[in-house]
Design an enzyme around this catalytic site. Sequence first.
Site, PDB file in Angstrom:
ATOM      1  N   CYS A  13       0.864  -1.186   0.000  1.00  0.00           N
ATOM      2  CA  CYS A  13       0.000   0.000   0.000  1.00  0.00           C
ATOM      3  C   CYS A  13       0.895   1.229   0.000  1.00  0.00           C
ATOM      4  O   CYS A  13       2.059   1.140  -0.427  1.00  0.00           O
ATOM      5  CB  CYS A  13      -0.996  -0.026   1.154  1.00  0.00           C
ATOM      6  N   ASP A  31      -8.020   4.107   0.944  1.00  0.00           N
ATOM      7  CA  ASP A  31      -7.072   4.511   1.978  1.00  0.00           C
ATOM      8  C   ASP A  31      -7.847   5.043   3.186  1.00  0.00           C
ATOM      9  O   ASP A  31      -8.577   6.026   3.075  1.00  0.00           O
ATOM     10  CB  ASP A  31      -6.188   5.611   1.363  1.00  0.00           C
ATOM     11  N   ASN A  46       2.353   1.368   4.274  1.00  0.00           N
ATOM     12  CA  ASN A  46       2.591   0.083   4.960  1.00  0.00           C
ATOM     13  C   ASN A  46       2.280   0.189   6.464  1.00  0.00           C
ATOM     14  O   ASN A  46       2.911  -0.465   7.281  1.00  0.00           O
ATOM     15  CB  ASN A  46       4.029  -0.418   4.736  1.00  0.00           C
ATOM     16  N   CYS A  63      -1.427   0.699   7.275  1.00  0.00           N
ATOM     17  CA  CYS A  63      -2.849   0.363   7.443  1.00  0.00           C
ATOM     18  C   CYS A  63      -3.246  -0.864   6.620  1.00  0.00           C
ATOM     19  O   CYS A  63      -3.442  -1.946   7.172  1.00  0.00           O
ATOM     20  CB  CYS A  63      -3.734   1.557   7.043  1.00  0.00           C
ATOM     21  N   ARG A  64      -3.395  -0.690   5.300  1.00  0.00           N
ATOM     22  CA  ARG A  64      -4.012  -1.736   4.481  1.00  0.00           C
ATOM     23  C   ARG A  64      -3.120  -2.957   4.277  1.00  0.00           C
ATOM     24  O   ARG A  64      -3.560  -4.093   4.505  1.00  0.00           O
ATOM     25  CB  ARG A  64      -4.429  -1.154   3.116  1.00  0.00           C
ATOM     26  N   SER A  65      -1.893  -2.753   3.824  1.00  0.00           N
ATOM     27  CA  SER A  65      -1.066  -3.940   3.505  1.00  0.00           C
ATOM     28  C   SER A  65      -0.630  -4.736   4.740  1.00  0.00           C
ATOM     29  O   SER A  65      -0.585  -5.971   4.663  1.00  0.00           O
ATOM     30  CB  SER A  65       0.126  -3.588   2.605  1.00  0.00           C
TER      31      SER A  65
HETATM   32  P1  4NP Z   1      -1.746   2.801   4.022  1.00  0.00           P
HETATM   33  O1  4NP Z   1      -2.384   4.141   4.571  1.00  0.00           O
HETATM   34  O2  4NP Z   1      -1.203   3.102   2.650  1.00  0.00           O
HETATM   35  O3  4NP Z   1      -2.917   1.871   3.979  1.00  0.00           O
HETATM   36  O4  4NP Z   1      -0.668   2.404   5.013  1.00  0.00           O
HETATM   37  C1  4NP Z   1      -1.722   5.364   4.560  1.00  0.00           C
HETATM   38  C2  4NP Z   1      -0.950   5.720   5.643  1.00  0.00           C
HETATM   39  C3  4NP Z   1      -0.349   6.956   5.693  1.00  0.00           C
HETATM   40  C4  4NP Z   1      -0.502   7.822   4.642  1.00  0.00           C
HETATM   41  C5  4NP Z   1      -1.254   7.470   3.537  1.00  0.00           C
HETATM   42  C6  4NP Z   1      -1.876   6.224   3.494  1.00  0.00           C
HETATM   43  N1  4NP Z   1       0.092   9.099   4.713  1.00  0.00           N
HETATM   44  O5  4NP Z   1      -0.245   9.944   3.846  1.00  0.00           O
HETATM   45  O6  4NP Z   1       0.893   9.369   5.621  1.00  0.00           O
END
Ligand code: 4NP
Length: 155
Positions: free
Chosen positions: A8, A124, A11, A13-15
């Site tokens: 993702c 996201d 790294n 939340c989702r992945s």
């Molecule tokens: P992830 O979520 O891609 O599912 O880990 C996010 C975590 C942080 C950010 C974006 C997406 N960020 O913009 O900091």
Amino acid sequence: MYNVMFICTGNICRSPLAHAVMEQLVKEQGLEKSVSVDSSGTDAWHSGEMTDSRMRTTAARHGVKVHHRAQRLSAADFAKFNLLLVMDSQNYRNAVSLAKTPQERDKVKMFREFDPQGTGDVPDPWYGDMTDFETVWTMVDRTCRALLDEIKTRI
Ligand code: 4NP
């Protein structure tokens, strides 16, 4: 060994959720010697951080423990992994930009290509509320189950 990488943006939340859910399914089905799982992010902002507490809480409610430190996807990962699954189309563009050959590029697939209920992005949840994290859980859980059934035909 069939090596699967979930990807993702951060790294956190989702992945890491997909990583933990899949690892649990692999264990439950006794496939530890055949399938290995990891996760990473296309961006480095959160490298070294633990998974977001909202994601950990959501997973724990469903009986899944997440303990992962964020790491960034690297070009070397394309040789190591059989399948690189991205959570959204931005992740897809960023991941394929690291592929060195058409064969490496072909290893990158949208995670929800394996979702029995539809295709598209896993949204996201970073700026969302707990409902958004629950939505991610539902999509990731059902897709990992279908994905493992597909992987079992490849091992
Ligand atoms: P992830 O979520 O891609 O599912 O880990 C996010 C975590 C942080 C950010 C974006 C997406 N960020 O913009 O900091």
